[in-house]
Design a protein around this motif. Structure first.
Motif, mmCIF file in Angstrom:
data_model
loop_
_atom_site.group_PDB
_atom_site.id
_atom_site.type_symbol
_atom_site.label_atom_id
_atom_site.label_comp_id
_atom_site.label_asym_id
_atom_site.label_seq_id
_atom_site.Cartn_x
_atom_site.Cartn_y
_atom_site.Cartn_z
ATOM 1 N N PHE A 55 0.807 -1.219 0.000
ATOM 2 C CA PHE A 55 0.000 0.000 0.000
ATOM 3 C C PHE A 55 0.845 1.277 0.000
ATOM 4 C CE2 PHE A 55 -2.687 3.253 2.067
ATOM 5 C CZ PHE A 55 -3.717 3.265 1.135
ATOM 6 N N ARG A 56 1.921 1.314 0.776
ATOM 7 C CA ARG A 56 2.738 2.528 0.862
ATOM 8 C C ARG A 56 3.785 2.598 -0.256
ATOM 9 N NH1 ARG A 56 2.000 5.557 5.331
ATOM 10 N NH2 ARG A 56 0.961 4.599 7.115
ATOM 11 N N ARG A 57 4.427 1.447 -0.534
ATOM 12 C CA ARG A 57 5.536 1.455 -1.494
ATOM 13 C C ARG A 57 5.067 1.446 -2.949
ATOM 14 N NH1 ARG A 57 8.555 -3.463 -0.763
ATOM 15 N NH2 ARG A 57 6.708 -4.244 0.313
ATOM 16 N N GLN A 58 3.997 0.695 -3.235
ATOM 17 C CA GLN A 58 3.475 0.593 -4.605
ATOM 18 C C GLN A 58 1.959 0.803 -4.584
ATOM 19 O OE1 GLN A 58 5.354 0.408 -7.217
ATOM 20 N NE2 GLN A 58 7.274 0.100 -6.098
ATOM 21 N N PRO A 59 1.510 2.038 -4.406
ATOM 22 C CA PRO A 59 0.073 2.288 -4.232
ATOM 23 C C PRO A 59 -0.786 1.904 -5.443
ATOM 24 C CG PRO A 59 1.302 4.359 -4.471
ATOM 25 C CD PRO A 59 2.304 3.271 -4.299
ATOM 26 N N LEU A 60 -0.256 2.011 -6.651
ATOM 27 C CA LEU A 60 -1.043 1.640 -7.834
ATOM 28 C C LEU A 60 -1.341 0.144 -7.867
ATOM 29 C CD1 LEU A 60 0.227 3.716 -10.898
ATOM 30 C CD2 LEU A 60 -2.055 3.709 -9.891
ATOM 31 N N ILE A 61 -0.330 -0.667 -7.536
ATOM 32 C CA ILE A 61 -0.527 -2.119 -7.504
ATOM 33 C C ILE A 61 -1.534 -2.476 -6.417
ATOM 34 C CG2 ILE A 61 0.584 -4.357 -7.105
ATOM 35 C CD1 ILE A 61 3.156 -3.182 -8.263
ATOM 36 N N ALA A 62 -1.373 -1.880 -5.230
ATOM 37 C CA ALA A 62 -2.296 -2.137 -4.123
ATOM 38 C C ALA A 62 -3.716 -1.692 -4.479
ATOM 39 C CB ALA A 62 -1.816 -1.411 -2.870
ATOM 40 N N PHE A 63 -3.839 -0.513 -5.093
ATOM 41 C CA PHE A 63 -5.150 -0.006 -5.502
ATOM 42 C C PHE A 63 -5.853 -0.995 -6.434
ATOM 43 C CE2 PHE A 63 -7.498 1.980 -8.985
ATOM 44 C CZ PHE A 63 -8.571 2.533 -8.283
ATOM 45 N N GLY A 64 -5.103 -1.523 -7.414
ATOM 46 C CA GLY A 64 -5.685 -2.465 -8.369
ATOM 47 C C GLY A 64 -6.207 -3.717 -7.708
ATOM 48 N N ILE A 65 -5.456 -4.234 -6.743
ATOM 49 C CA ILE A 65 -5.882 -5.451 -6.019
ATOM 50 C C ILE A 65 -7.128 -5.163 -5.187
ATOM 51 C CG2 ILE A 65 -5.221 -7.157 -4.277
ATOM 52 C CD1 ILE A 65 -2.291 -6.770 -5.254
ATOM 53 N N PHE A 66 -7.106 -4.042 -4.441
ATOM 54 C CA PHE A 66 -8.288 -3.677 -3.643
ATOM 55 C C PHE A 66 -9.514 -3.464 -4.536
ATOM 56 C CE2 PHE A 66 -5.192 -1.913 -0.324
ATOM 57 C CZ PHE A 66 -5.352 -3.017 0.498
ATOM 58 N N TRP A 67 -9.313 -2.817 -5.680
ATOM 59 C CA TRP A 67 -10.409 -2.579 -6.635
ATOM 60 C C TRP A 67 -11.009 -3.913 -7.104
ATOM 61 C CZ3 TRP A 67 -12.807 1.752 -8.750
ATOM 62 C CH2 TRP A 67 -13.605 1.509 -9.873
ATOM 63 N N PHE A 68 -10.130 -4.877 -7.406
ATOM 64 C CA PHE A 68 -10.569 -6.197 -7.856
ATOM 65 C C PHE A 68 -11.492 -6.834 -6.820
ATOM 66 C CE2 PHE A 68 -9.877 -10.803 -7.568
ATOM 67 C CZ PHE A 68 -10.330 -11.214 -8.814
ATOM 68 N N PHE A 69 -11.042 -6.855 -5.567
ATOM 69 C CA PHE A 69 -11.837 -7.489 -4.512
ATOM 70 C C PHE A 69 -13.143 -6.733 -4.247
ATOM 71 C CE2 PHE A 69 -7.816 -9.576 -3.087
ATOM 72 C CZ PHE A 69 -8.278 -10.874 -3.135
#
Length: 203
Positions: free
Chosen positions: A47-61
């Protein structure tokens, strides 16, 4: 299966005959849950280091949770439910790919290769979707123990005037103990077109 379709969208099926887990402790259920929990946990860590990757995963769920959760529903899987979650996957995947490859030129070449491969798969899939008969034949081939493909293919064949094929298809479904009101109705209409009215009334 949704995750597998995101990474490798083949084979596809409009109407899955999906196995239902009877208990929580079935190996495939435990394995699936473990994978999903690991994916969710990785999003928290990133979430802190790679927010775009984290955002995509959260969006998926989040977007998938509306129709795919712990609450039981009759049709457990439909590919169109992935349309909105796919955005999150695209954001995560492209961000991770850019991070791994570093060089913009390599990233562009890989991205183009992915788009080209997906374009070919889309073209091939469009051949299946060219009309109702080809679509439901494809579904029937992949979900032969489900009544709905027989119902819809029978209706499409009847609409196309292919009465003999309709009758053979639906009587074959009845012999396999697959039954529905729609199937009986279509069969009744079909045999009525042949002038066999008593048989039609019975169906």
């Amino acid at each position: 299966t949704y995750l597998r379709l995101l990474f490798f969208p083949y084979p596809q099926n409009l109407d899955y005959d999906y196995p239902i887990s009877e208990t929580f402790w079935e190996p495939q259920t435990v394995a699936s849950l473990s994978l999903l929990l690991a994916l969710g946990y990785s999003a928290v860590l990133l979430f802190r280091r790679q927010p775009l990757i984290a955002f995509g995963i959260f969006w998926f769920f989040l977007t998938l949770s509306v129709e795919s959760s712990i609450f039981p529903i009759e049709d457990v899987i439909f590919e169109h439910r992935l349309y909105l979650p796919l955005f999150g996957f695209a954001v995560s995947f492209s961000s991770a790919l850019h991070l791994l490859l570093k060089r913009m030129r390599t990233f562009v070449v890989c991205s183009f290769s992915v788009v080209l491969a997906l374009s070919v798969l889309t073209y091939l899939r469009n051949n299946v979707w060219k009309d109702e008969i080809s679509l439901w034949r494809d579904v029937l081939q992949k979900s032969p123990r489900k009544a709905r493909p027989y119902e819809n293919l029978g209706a499409a064949l009847l609409y196309d005037g292919r009465l003999k094929e309709t009758e053979e298809l639906l009587k074959g479904a009845l012999e396999k103990n697959l039954r529905s009101a729609e199937m009986y109705n279509t069969l009744g209409v079909t045999v009525a077109r042949f002038g066999r009215y008593e048989e039609a009334i019975r169906y």
